[in-house]
Design an enzyme around this catalytic site. Structure first.
Site, PDB file in Angstrom:
ATOM      1  N   LYS A  52       0.936  -0.994   0.180  1.00 43.02           N
ATOM      2  CA  LYS A  52       0.303   0.084  -0.267  1.00 43.02           C
ATOM      3  C   LYS A  52       0.997   1.508  -0.009  1.00 43.02           C
ATOM      4  CE  LYS A  52      -3.130  -2.605   2.035  1.00 43.02           C
ATOM      5  NZ  LYS A  52      -4.558  -3.189   3.289  1.00 43.02           N
ATOM      6  N   GLN A  96      -4.030  -1.549   9.507  1.00 39.42           N
ATOM      7  CA  GLN A  96      -4.652  -3.163   9.081  1.00 39.42           C
ATOM      8  C   GLN A  96      -4.961  -4.133   9.744  1.00 39.42           C
ATOM      9  OE1 GLN A  96      -2.930  -3.504   5.633  1.00 39.42           O
ATOM     10  NE2 GLN A  96      -4.149  -5.570   5.844  1.00 39.42           N
ATOM     11  N   ASP A 119     -10.528   2.747   4.249  1.00 37.59           N
ATOM     12  CA  ASP A 119     -11.215   1.287   3.888  1.00 37.59           C
ATOM     13  C   ASP A 119     -12.480   1.107   4.099  1.00 37.59           C
ATOM     14  OD1 ASP A 119      -8.730   0.010   4.040  1.00 37.59           O
ATOM     15  OD2 ASP A 119      -8.795  -0.402   5.962  1.00 37.59           O
TER      16      ASP A 119
END
Ligand code: NAP
Length: 293
Positions: A52, A96, A119
């Site tokens: 990412k 994460q 997200d």
């Protein structure tokens, strides 16, 4: 059979983001900024976060990686998120997953400002998605929609079977495919571990999205001729002959299913790359909302 190549489709999305970012910088604006938080040193999470960060750099975004060891107290993590929420130079925040067991993922997700929730996991964004309001779409389902768009896969009036009902993949995917969107308007069946006649249902799917985390679960006898197959699964399967000691496997038995499918995503090289494209799109969207005030 069309190979729905994540490398090709994500490169196209990234190129357009890169061009947009270059225009912003040429006009004296700051670059979009993504902050990623990584707790512990889980191998897969390390790989995802590194990718990412690298992809942010490739399109001209700024990224910050904030690391905590696996023993970090929940309150410390929450305070870090609040700090990022209040930092006007940060557009997107991602934590994460998975997190160590002593930390509540729900609390972490709810602490991220919905305006920086790139997200798309915050309940406010999930609720907006259900109501068809503008929101951050969870990156993986968003990436799949971008993939369908890139390859112009017709979905209107089709029967989509989604296997898996998680908040990050299956459920939002089923909502998007059933929504009145250019690559939506499907009739959707959603399956889970209590679905008794899954094989029968799967066989009816014009589009099958496999997101259950069981390598090779979807076999040729479960799909109809000409189906479009989207394989979301990523599982590390031990393989002594592989350099790293494991191979990445999808939820679809690729070779046998590809022989029947009209189109199929490979694993690796399919949905995973599109997830990053979805995340970058969300970060740019957060940035635009932020500079417009
Ligand atoms: P998850 O939270 O574990 O959810 C799995 C879902 O599959 C659950 O709804 C579960 O049903 C269902 N399921 C499990 N076994 C089943 C079975 N035998 N028959 C029918 N349904 C079954 O997983 P997730 O986070 O959604 O991830 C799914 C897979 O996608 C994993 O391999 C993950 O690594 C991968 N993934 C890939 C990406 C990417 O970028 N490509 C992104 C995210 C996740 P119940 O609800 O009844 O338990």
């Amino acid at each position: 059979m069309i190979l729905l190549d994540g490398k090709v489709a994500s490169a196209a999305v990234k190129e357009s983001i890169k061009q947009e970012t270059a225009v912003l910088l040429a006009n004296g604006k700051r670059a979009p900024h993504l902050a990623a938080i990584l707790v512990g040193n889980n191998g897969a999470s390390e790989t995802y976060v590194a990718s990412k960060v690298k992809n942010c750099e490739e399109v001209g975004f700024v990224s910050s990686l904030i690391r905590f060891d696996s023993e970090v107290e929940e309150v410390t993590l929450l305070n870090q998120i609040i700090k990022l929420n209040n930092d006007a130079s940060i557009d997107g925040i991602l934590v994460q997953l998975p997190l160590p067991k002593h930390i509540s993922e729900a609390k972490v997700i709810e602490t991220i400002s919905p305006d920086k929730d790139v997200d798309g996991f915050h309940p406010i964004n999930a609720g907006k998605l259900v109501q068809g309001l503008p929101s951050f779409i969870p990156a993986t389902p968003y990436g799949i929609m971008l993939m369908l768009e890139h390859y112009n896969i017709q979905t209107k009036g089709k029967h989509a079977v989604v296997i898996g009902r998680s908040n990050i993949v299956g459920r939002p995917m089923s909502i998007l495919l059933s929504s009145n969107l250019p690559y939506g308007n499907c009739t959707v069946t959603i399956c889970h571990s209590h679905t008794p006649n899954l094989n029968e249902l799967c066989l009816q799917g014009d589009i099958v999205v496999a997101a259950l985390g069981r390598p090779g679960f979807v076999k040729a006898e479960m799909v109809k001729d000409g189906a479009v197959i989207i394989d979301v699964g990523i599982t590390r399967v031990t393989d002594e002959t592989a350099k790293k000691g494991f191979r990445i496997k999808g939820d679809v038995a690729f070779e046998e299913v590809a022989a029947k499918a009209a189109a199929i995503t490979p694993v690796p090289g399919g949905v995973g790359l599109m997830t990053i494209a979805g995340l970058l799109k969300n970060t740019l969207q957060a940035y635009q909302a932020s500079i417009e005030g």
